[in-house]
Design a protein around this motif. Structure first.
Motif, PDB file in Angstrom:
ATOM      1  N   GLY A  17       3.703   4.365 -21.835  1.00  0.00           N
ATOM      2  CA  GLY A  17       2.259   4.119 -21.808  1.00  0.00           C
ATOM      3  C   GLY A  17       1.587   4.556 -20.521  1.00  0.00           C
ATOM      4  N   GLU A  18       2.356   5.140 -19.590  1.00  0.00           N
ATOM      5  CA  GLU A  18       1.765   5.588 -18.326  1.00  0.00           C
ATOM      6  C   GLU A  18       1.936   7.088 -18.189  1.00  0.00           C
ATOM      7  N   SER A  19       1.037   7.723 -17.474  1.00  0.00           N
ATOM      8  CA  SER A  19       1.162   9.168 -17.278  1.00  0.00           C
ATOM      9  C   SER A  19       1.464   9.519 -15.827  1.00  0.00           C
ATOM     10  N   ASN A  20       1.122   8.633 -14.902  1.00  0.00           N
ATOM     11  CA  ASN A  20       1.386   8.931 -13.489  1.00  0.00           C
ATOM     12  C   ASN A  20       2.869   8.778 -13.209  1.00  0.00           C
ATOM     13  N   MET A  21       3.447   9.782 -12.592  1.00  0.00           N
ATOM     14  CA  MET A  21       4.884   9.777 -12.298  1.00  0.00           C
ATOM     15  C   MET A  21       5.158   9.358 -10.861  1.00  0.00           C
ATOM     16  N   GLY A  22       4.083   9.002 -10.149  1.00  0.00           N
ATOM     17  CA  GLY A  22       4.266   8.550  -8.779  1.00  0.00           C
ATOM     18  C   GLY A  22       3.194   7.558  -8.379  1.00  0.00           C
ATOM     19  N   ASN A  23       3.448   6.898  -7.281  1.00  0.00           N
ATOM     20  CA  ASN A  23       2.461   6.012  -6.665  1.00  0.00           C
ATOM     21  C   ASN A  23       2.634   6.124  -5.158  1.00  0.00           C
ATOM     22  N   PHE A  24       1.625   5.713  -4.443  1.00  0.00           N
ATOM     23  CA  PHE A  24       1.775   5.520  -3.005  1.00  0.00           C
ATOM     24  C   PHE A  24       1.276   4.101  -2.742  1.00  0.00           C
ATOM     25  N   ILE A  25       2.176   3.259  -2.240  1.00  0.00           N
ATOM     26  CA  ILE A  25       1.837   1.841  -2.155  1.00  0.00           C
ATOM     27  C   ILE A  25       1.912   1.313  -0.717  1.00  0.00           C
ATOM     28  N   ALA A  26       1.223   0.204  -0.512  1.00  0.00           N
ATOM     29  CA  ALA A  26       1.400  -0.586   0.708  1.00  0.00           C
ATOM     30  C   ALA A  26       2.140  -1.861   0.315  1.00  0.00           C
ATOM     31  N   TRP A  27       3.135  -2.218   1.095  1.00  0.00           N
ATOM     32  CA  TRP A  27       4.057  -3.304   0.734  1.00  0.00           C
ATOM     33  C   TRP A  27       4.088  -4.348   1.838  1.00  0.00           C
ATOM     34  N   ASP A  28       3.962  -5.583   1.441  1.00  0.00           N
ATOM     35  CA  ASP A  28       4.119  -6.687   2.385  1.00  0.00           C
ATOM     36  C   ASP A  28       5.565  -7.165   2.297  1.00  0.00           C
ATOM     37  N   ALA A  29       6.348  -6.826   3.308  1.00  0.00           N
ATOM     38  CA  ALA A  29       7.785  -7.120   3.255  1.00  0.00           C
ATOM     39  C   ALA A  29       8.092  -8.566   3.636  1.00  0.00           C
ATOM     40  N   LYS A  30       7.078  -9.256   4.125  1.00  0.00           N
ATOM     41  CA  LYS A  30       7.272 -10.670   4.455  1.00  0.00           C
ATOM     42  C   LYS A  30       7.331 -11.501   3.177  1.00  0.00           C
ATOM     43  N   THR A  31       6.512 -11.077   2.204  1.00  0.00           N
ATOM     44  CA  THR A  31       6.415 -11.830   0.953  1.00  0.00           C
ATOM     45  C   THR A  31       6.988 -11.077  -0.236  1.00  0.00           C
ATOM     46  N   GLY A  32       7.203  -9.771  -0.059  1.00  0.00           N
ATOM     47  CA  GLY A  32       7.702  -8.983  -1.189  1.00  0.00           C
ATOM     48  C   GLY A  32       6.645  -8.696  -2.224  1.00  0.00           C
ATOM     49  N   LYS A  33       5.455  -8.325  -1.752  1.00  0.00           N
ATOM     50  CA  LYS A  33       4.354  -8.060  -2.675  1.00  0.00           C
ATOM     51  C   LYS A  33       3.659  -6.738  -2.343  1.00  0.00           C
ATOM     52  N   ILE A  34       3.153  -6.106  -3.408  1.00  0.00           N
ATOM     53  CA  ILE A  34       2.372  -4.877  -3.240  1.00  0.00           C
ATOM     54  C   ILE A  34       0.973  -5.258  -2.756  1.00  0.00           C
ATOM     55  N   ALA A  35       0.530  -4.686  -1.635  1.00  0.00           N
ATOM     56  CA  ALA A  35      -0.816  -4.943  -1.118  1.00  0.00           C
ATOM     57  C   ALA A  35      -1.843  -4.065  -1.835  1.00  0.00           C
ATOM     58  N   TRP A  36      -1.526  -2.784  -1.980  1.00  0.00           N
ATOM     59  CA  TRP A  36      -2.351  -1.885  -2.795  1.00  0.00           C
ATOM     60  C   TRP A  36      -1.483  -0.740  -3.299  1.00  0.00           C
ATOM     61  N   SER A  37      -1.954  -0.081  -4.337  1.00  0.00           N
ATOM     62  CA  SER A  37      -1.161   0.994  -4.939  1.00  0.00           C
ATOM     63  C   SER A  37      -2.098   2.087  -5.446  1.00  0.00           C
ATOM     64  N   ASN A  38      -1.802   3.325  -5.040  1.00  0.00           N
ATOM     65  CA  ASN A  38      -2.565   4.495  -5.526  1.00  0.00           C
ATOM     66  C   ASN A  38      -1.688   5.293  -6.484  1.00  0.00           C
ATOM     67  N   LYS A  39      -2.260   5.660  -7.610  1.00  0.00           N
ATOM     68  CA  LYS A  39      -1.519   6.469  -8.571  1.00  0.00           C
ATOM     69  C   LYS A  39      -1.461   7.927  -8.125  1.00  0.00           C
ATOM     70  N   GLU A  40      -0.344   8.567  -8.420  1.00  0.00           N
ATOM     71  CA  GLU A  40      -0.197  10.001  -8.194  1.00  0.00           C
ATOM     72  C   GLU A  40       0.381  10.635  -9.452  1.00  0.00           C
ATOM     73  N   GLN A  41      -0.055  11.848  -9.747  1.00  0.00           N
ATOM     74  CA  GLN A  41       0.418  12.511 -10.967  1.00  0.00           C
ATOM     75  C   GLN A  41       1.929  12.711 -10.940  1.00  0.00           C
ATOM     76  N   PHE A  42       2.440  13.143  -9.777  1.00  0.00           N
ATOM     77  CA  PHE A  42       3.871  13.392  -9.646  1.00  0.00           C
ATOM     78  C   PHE A  42       4.489  12.400  -8.653  1.00  0.00           C
ATOM     79  N   ALA A  43       5.804  12.310  -8.676  1.00  0.00           N
ATOM     80  CA  ALA A  43       6.505  11.511  -7.678  1.00  0.00           C
ATOM     81  C   ALA A  43       6.021  11.913  -6.282  1.00  0.00           C
ATOM     82  N   VAL A  44       5.879  10.931  -5.401  1.00  0.00           N
ATOM     83  CA  VAL A  44       5.524  11.261  -4.019  1.00  0.00           C
ATOM     84  C   VAL A  44       6.840  11.497  -3.275  1.00  0.00           C
ATOM     85  N   TRP A  45       7.076  12.745  -2.902  1.00  0.00           N
ATOM     86  CA  TRP A  45       8.371  13.133  -2.332  1.00  0.00           C
ATOM     87  C   TRP A  45       8.229  13.470  -0.848  1.00  0.00           C
ATOM     88  N   SER A  46       7.131  13.056  -0.247  1.00  0.00           N
ATOM     89  CA  SER A  46       6.856  13.329   1.164  1.00  0.00           C
ATOM     90  C   SER A  46       6.953  12.038   1.953  1.00  0.00           C
TER      91      SER A  46
END
Lengths: 600, 600
Positions: free
Chosen positions: B467-496
């Motif tokens: 049901g999804e078409s985006n093959m990648g995301n670029f996210i901000a992660w809070d490692a203290k709590t283990g939660k996604i702060a924000w997430s941007n969709k990308e068409q392809f895997a983010v390999w950079s």
């Protein structure tokens, strides 16, 4: 395809040829739309002048790289892209890929075409695996492959429509030049002067690929499509067997005179123009005579190939001054009268201003003051040597003979200008010329002909003129008077084609990789940007979405960069002919990319 | 060389280690100078955070390409350059060229080094001919070649100082990772998990190249430099033969556990950290047991290699979740107390926050919500399965067995994140993570081992989550709590690899070729520029001449781009493992270039 074009060009082509118009009418109209760049030369006149004027001398300093695109191929990237509406067509050196990019969709690749070619063609490409671009007509993109195959691709899909073989790489015949479409024919020349190829220009039907005519540079009158009575040189009929009688024996059959330069066209006169290259071999002792019609400016009727006039600039070439450089068509006021001129910056260091209607020689002056192989071109119409260069004995490799090293000849065999095209601005009346500023030592030697093997017959060393360190210049030339208006020094030969614009800015690239913008009036540098690799491509401009863009291919190579392109990084590795640029490896490396610039 | 460095770094390094200091002290100091980028990871902590703040969220929209440089090589360009004073050190994929460019002289090439390597190493490089960068210490540039040779080059001249062989390409052992210098040793891992290599990390003396120690991922305690009593996992001694007893027979000898990821280092604790990869083969039925210590976070003493603690994230891997991703060191407030943590985004889709002093597991949460192979990591300290993932039977390729295609496993074997490093900003306390958003079908099959031949034992198909078409995301992660702060969709895997800066801007590249800048707090896109080719390199920043620059390599390839890089442009040409990115060919083409950005 016409429908498609209408769709993709919507809003960018005001008037469009109706149903029955020829490809020629269509292209003339399209080339008059400054938003597009529909021919590799910009226009039929080869002026490489654009009426776009958003980018001006006042604001070009703010230019930015807007986007870039890798061609996926390294080595020398000559030529430049076409833009028609929202589609950009981009070519590469061998393997001669073609990309269609959608400019309205962030350069998404609409299609990509890669021919299957025998890589054995590479060793018979004298001066790198270059290709100078594709052309468009009748809904097709025409590609002249390294292996001499001319293909027509559907411009919308990239699918092959037809293909035809123009020559035989086994004999050293290769394809490097851009096709030019005139009326219902697509024209290509051929490369191979260093392999003893007898060269020609050939026209093929744009719809079917059927050969219409072929005109050789030498041989019988019928082979050359020369009429002994009607074809003239400097106003006089050339007479019967004008070529054969200037060669010894069968040497004309391996006589060179190649045709890999640009083609220009005057629709009013219905004449196409191009230059033929050096005679084979480079050892003048092996081919006594004038070696006609090598080293010649040709004016032919595109319908049947008939030569209207010819002018041989360098009879019996002794220096490898391959005469293929482009003819730029401009109407100019010469000595009080407006003349239909063509202007040609020959490798031999003379700039010729010629009446393009009848071939009358109007001006012939050195465009690099160091040129010394000839004192001048004889302009005395009453003289027996009228129109011929007056060769200086000191620099005559013919007079010194085989196995004698003649030193200090200027220019070098690379020419004061090579294939990289000059531009002309009607605003300033000046021609903008990328200059190679080198001299040479030249030693001819006897060479035997074997099909497909190098057939050069001379060893060379090239270097800057005595007391100078700059190996290039970028100049503005007044072709009415034969004088340099201004000249900028460059460390290396300028091997990139120039672009002049209505914004009063002239663009060119350098072997180190800079795109430079200079003031058209003064030559003052207004902008520079270091692209990824040395520039041997030709700068072009287009408008899309209301914005003017300037684009250029980077990718060091071509003759000037063959040392780097072929991995000959050690000056002792056979770099005699290009050693002068060995230092280039400290400035750039192999690449293959389009950089597109715009204002913020 | 020290003198040279002082000269070239003049004005950019405030304090410089005096004579007797170790390379480590020198590098610690150098890495604290934000104007330089002296390690491929930016710093020992692998934060990829820069204190430079000229480029801000407010002005990054005006960023421009300042200059570009072609590496002269195509295929995947992972990693990024170093900058030390006025010199930039730039590497390429195979053939692993290294360039030194003088930033004070318009990027003039000071020297270029190209090793001679047997091209037969290429077919045993599983995932393109990548190399992730060079490192610097003690006046030398260290290059880890594809053929596993580690070379030390004089940083001033590029001349070879010493070289040492780390492995044997005939067995499928190859070099792709960047070296890391700690104290007087240079450390490298090894690649070849898909060829049955038993992998290790090895330290060599920076002055001589003499091997100091080697720690294997599996085998005897002495081979692994594990002390049965002192080395702990989750607070308990690992005991004798902790590895051997988790393998059947001699399978451990071809057991994988490769070590081609990044290495980080905590000078206070004197511990280096890295991850070991998947066990060989990918067919779990051929290797019963936990397959220790594959898929493990390692903490070792750099002086002698002794393992202080280990933590196996994915015992008995059934999905090819190669555990090599980097450990980012940051001190964070967890549940009210400041902890010395390491944060690791594993391919298996869990982000681990671990006390880096003792290996205590603090947080283990899915950083892509689609992850389904395990319900969770058991965090109940009293549980028998404490610290282990609770595998869901539906997605267990072990339980389904050989020649059964298990469908709908998320993430794919490419991992929720692959090798491309995340970044951490102390300003926001967030981690910035390039995400691959794919699921897979996985069918293990029996495979025989032959040295130097592929030893995979599974066929795969990868595709976006249902049901999804985006093959990648670029996210901000809070490692203290283990939660996604924000997430941007990308068409392809983010390999950079990502870069975080004190300007409040985070940078990353995309497979289509965009360099993107986003707001560190919100993820809002602030800038994008289409570079010549897909980006699989890591963004870095430096200051030169008072100006902040941002640089990134373009050049599609790596595992994500292998279809393009190896010319497999037809999805039916064996692209089962990468077919999801077949569409990439409509967006980009092969390249190899550095683009350097700056404000006007």
């Amino acid at each position: 395809m016409r429908k498609v074009l209408l769709a993709t060009c919507l809003g960018s082509i005001a008037a469009f040829a109706a149903g029955g118009a020829s490809a020629n009418d269509e292209l003339i109209k399209m080339s008059q739309n400054p938003k597009d760049w529909v021919m590799p030369t910009g226009d039929y006149a080869n002026t490489r002048y654009s009426k776009l004027n958003q980018i001006t001398a006042a604001n070009v300093g703010k230019l930015q790289a807007a986007w870039t695109f890798s061609t996926g191929v390294l080595r020398g990237h000559e030529g430049g892209p076409l833009v028609i509406g929202n589609i950009m067509y981009l070519h590469t050196p061998f393997p001669n890929k073609v990309y269609a990019l959608d400019l309205s969709q962030e350069q998404k690749i609409v299609w990509a075409y890669e021919p299957k070619q025998d890589p054995n063609v590479i060793p018979v490409m004298c001066c790198d695996t270059v290709n100078r671009g594709v052309s468009y007509a009748d809904g097709k993109i025409f590609l002249h492959q390294a292996d001499t195959t001319l293909v027509a691709l559907d411009a919308k899909t990239g699918k092959l429509v037809w293909s035809v073989k123009n020559g035989d790489p086994n004999k050293g015949e290769t394809g490097t030049s851009a096709p030019m479409v005139i009326k219902d024919k697509v024209f290509i020349g051929i490369s191979g002067g260093e392999f003893g190829v007898r060269c020609h220009v050939t026209g093929y039907d744009v719809k079917t690929g059927k050969r219409a005519w072929r005109g050789y540079s030498m041989g019988s009158d019928s082979d050359m499509l020369i009429d002994p009575v009607k074809t003239t040189e400097l106003g006089k009929p050339v007479g019967e067997n004008s070529s054969l009688k200037t060669w010894q024996g069968d040497q004309w059959k391996i006589g060179g005179g190649c045709t890999w330069g640009w083609i220009s066209y005057d629709p009013e006169e219905n004449l196409l123009y191009y230059g033929s290259g050096n005679p084979s071999t480079w050892n003048p002792k092996q081919r006594p005579g004038d070696n006609k019609w090598s080293m010649t400016i040709w004016a032919r009727n595109p319908d049947n190939g008939q030569a209207k006039w010819v002018y041989q600039m360098t009879p019996h070439d002794e220096w490898g001054y391959d005469g293929v450089n482009e003819m730029i068509l401009a109407d100019q006021n010469i000595a009080g009268a407006t003349r239909k001129t063509l202007v040609h910056f020959d490798r031999n260091g003379f700039a010729y201003t010629v009446d393009r209607v009848n071939g009358e020689l109007l001006v012939a002056e050195k465009y690099d003051p160091t040129v010394n192989w000839a004192a001048k071109v004889d302009m005395d119409k009453s003289s027996k040597t009228y129109g011929r260069p007056l060769v200086q004995s000191k620099y005559s490799t013919e007079q010194h003979g085989q196995d004698v090293n003649t030193k200090g000849i200027c220019p070098s065999t690379m020419g004061s200008k090579n294939q990289q095209p000059a531009a002309f601005s009607p605003d300033t009346g000046l021609f903008y010329v990328p200059i190679t500023h080198l001299c040479m030592d030249y030693e001819p030697f006897k060479v035997s002909y074997t099909a497909g093997q190098p057939y050069v017959g001379a060893t060379l060393a090239m270097y800057p003129p005595q007391g100078e360190s700059n190996m290039g210049n970028f100049i503005a030339w007044d072709a009415k008077t034969g004088k340099i208006a201004w000249s900028n020094k460059e460390q290396f030969a300028v091997w990139s084609g120039a672009l002049a614009t209505a914004g009063g800015v002239v663009f060119y690239g350098t072997l180190e990789g800079y795109l430079k913008a200079v003031d058209a009036k003064t030559g003052r540098e207004l902008y520079r940007f270091k692209t990824e690799s040395g520039i041997v491509g030709n700068v072009m401009t287009y408008e899309n979405g209301g914005k003017q863009y300037v684009a250029v291919l980077s990718g060091i190579g071509g003759w000037a960069g063959i040392g780097l392109a072929a991995g000959l990084t050690n000056p002792s590795d056979g770099l005699g002919a290009t050693g002068a640029f060995a230092e280039l490896r400290n400035y750039t490396s192999l690449g293959g990319k389009l950089t597109v610039f715009a204002l913020p």
